[in-house]
Design a protein around this motif. Structure first.
Motif, PDB file in Angstrom:
ATOM      1  N   GLN A  18      26.673  49.142  35.741  1.00  0.00           N
ATOM      2  CA  GLN A  18      27.211  48.542  36.958  1.00  0.00           C
ATOM      3  C   GLN A  18      28.348  47.613  36.555  1.00  0.00           C
ATOM      4  O   GLN A  18      28.165  46.772  35.683  1.00  0.00           O
ATOM      5  N   LEU A  19      29.491  47.764  37.185  1.00  0.00           N
ATOM      6  CA  LEU A  19      30.594  46.834  36.979  1.00  0.00           C
ATOM      7  C   LEU A  19      30.486  45.770  38.058  1.00  0.00           C
ATOM      8  O   LEU A  19      30.495  46.097  39.245  1.00  0.00           O
ATOM      9  N   ILE A  20      30.336  44.529  37.654  1.00  0.00           N
ATOM     10  CA  ILE A  20      30.175  43.439  38.619  1.00  0.00           C
ATOM     11  C   ILE A  20      31.182  42.342  38.334  1.00  0.00           C
ATOM     12  O   ILE A  20      31.314  41.884  37.198  1.00  0.00           O
ATOM     13  N   LEU A  21      31.879  41.922  39.383  1.00  0.00           N
ATOM     14  CA  LEU A  21      32.785  40.782  39.269  1.00  0.00           C
ATOM     15  C   LEU A  21      31.982  39.527  39.591  1.00  0.00           C
ATOM     16  O   LEU A  21      31.655  39.263  40.734  1.00  0.00           O
ATOM     17  N   THR A  22      31.623  38.789  38.545  1.00  0.00           N
ATOM     18  CA  THR A  22      30.882  37.541  38.720  1.00  0.00           C
ATOM     19  C   THR A  22      31.865  36.375  38.606  1.00  0.00           C
ATOM     20  O   THR A  22      33.028  36.566  38.238  1.00  0.00           O
ATOM     21  N   THR A  23      31.394  35.195  38.881  1.00  0.00           N
ATOM     22  CA  THR A  23      32.220  34.000  38.696  1.00  0.00           C
ATOM     23  C   THR A  23      32.610  33.880  37.229  1.00  0.00           C
ATOM     24  O   THR A  23      33.752  33.563  36.898  1.00  0.00           O
ATOM     25  N   ARG A  24      31.661  34.178  36.349  1.00  0.00           N
ATOM     26  CA  ARG A  24      31.938  34.106  34.904  1.00  0.00           C
ATOM     27  C   ARG A  24      33.046  35.084  34.513  1.00  0.00           C
ATOM     28  O   ARG A  24      33.965  34.737  33.767  1.00  0.00           O
ATOM     29  N   ALA A  25      32.952  36.319  35.032  1.00  0.00           N
ATOM     30  CA  ALA A  25      33.977  37.323  34.723  1.00  0.00           C
ATOM     31  C   ALA A  25      35.324  36.902  35.299  1.00  0.00           C
ATOM     32  O   ALA A  25      36.368  37.079  34.661  1.00  0.00           O
ATOM     33  N   THR A  26      35.311  36.325  36.496  1.00  0.00           N
ATOM     34  CA  THR A  26      36.554  35.865  37.129  1.00  0.00           C
ATOM     35  C   THR A  26      37.230  34.806  36.269  1.00  0.00           C
ATOM     36  O   THR A  26      38.456  34.815  36.105  1.00  0.00           O
ATOM     37  N   LYS A  27      36.433  33.910  35.682  1.00  0.00           N
ATOM     38  CA  LYS A  27      36.984  32.873  34.795  1.00  0.00           C
ATOM     39  C   LYS A  27      37.617  33.504  33.556  1.00  0.00           C
ATOM     40  O   LYS A  27      38.683  33.092  33.116  1.00  0.00           O
ATOM     41  N   GLU A  28      36.952  34.517  32.990  1.00  0.00           N
ATOM     42  CA  GLU A  28      37.492  35.200  31.805  1.00  0.00           C
ATOM     43  C   GLU A  28      38.805  35.917  32.143  1.00  0.00           C
ATOM     44  O   GLU A  28      39.758  35.894  31.370  1.00  0.00           O
ATOM     45  N   ILE A  29      38.840  36.561  33.304  1.00  0.00           N
ATOM     46  CA  ILE A  29      40.043  37.271  33.745  1.00  0.00           C
ATOM     47  C   ILE A  29      41.174  36.275  33.970  1.00  0.00           C
ATOM     48  O   ILE A  29      42.317  36.512  33.575  1.00  0.00           O
ATOM     49  N   ALA A  30      40.851  35.149  34.581  1.00  0.00           N
ATOM     50  CA  ALA A  30      41.871  34.116  34.824  1.00  0.00           C
ATOM     51  C   ALA A  30      42.427  33.590  33.513  1.00  0.00           C
ATOM     52  O   ALA A  30      43.634  33.346  33.393  1.00  0.00           O
TER      53      ALA A  30
END
Length: 127
Positions: A18-30
């Motif tokens: 499952q690919l999930i956009l979490t807050t943690r992932a959003t921070k890494e992307i940012a």
């Protein structure tokens, strides 16, 4: 399961993730791109094929690992995290191109509530 309404499914090496956009992932992307809006532009341009592959591999690894981290947080039976090397070995460039759609779907689902509450528009004007 709560995660499914905000995830997109892909198969890597015969296993579903499952690919999930979490807050943690959003921070890494940012951290890497300066924000989600820059990511879309980066993924869609991809003038350098090798660089584009690196970015997709990184994103697949990041987003797929979110579901594993959530599983590990809630369960005793811990699952191993995906590595970029594993994703590279278990996928073909053709599959990675198809996974771009799953990445965008996970991004859209992860940010959908915010977009809907702002203006309710389905498409935003291209800038």
């Amino acid at each position: 399961m709560q995660g499914t309404d905000r995830s997109a499914s892909i198969s890597i090496g015969g296993e579903k993730y499952q690919l999930i956009l979490t807050t943690r992932a959003t921070k890494e992307i940012a951290k890497r791109y300066g924000g989600l809006e820059n990511l879309g532009a980066k993924l869609m341009k991809s003038e350098n094929f090798e660089m584009a592959l690196d970015e997709v591999v990184w994103l697949i690894t990041l987003l797929a690992n979110q579901s594993i981290l959530i599983h590990n947080l809630k369960n005793q039976d811990k699952r191993e995290l995906l590595t970029e090397e594993a994703v590279e070995l278990l996928t073909s460039p053709l599959e990675l191109a198809a996974y771009k759609d799953a990445i965008m779907e996970a991004m859209f689902k992860g940010t959908k509530r915010n977009v809907q509450s702002e203006d309710g528009l389905k498409n935003t004007p291209a800038g």
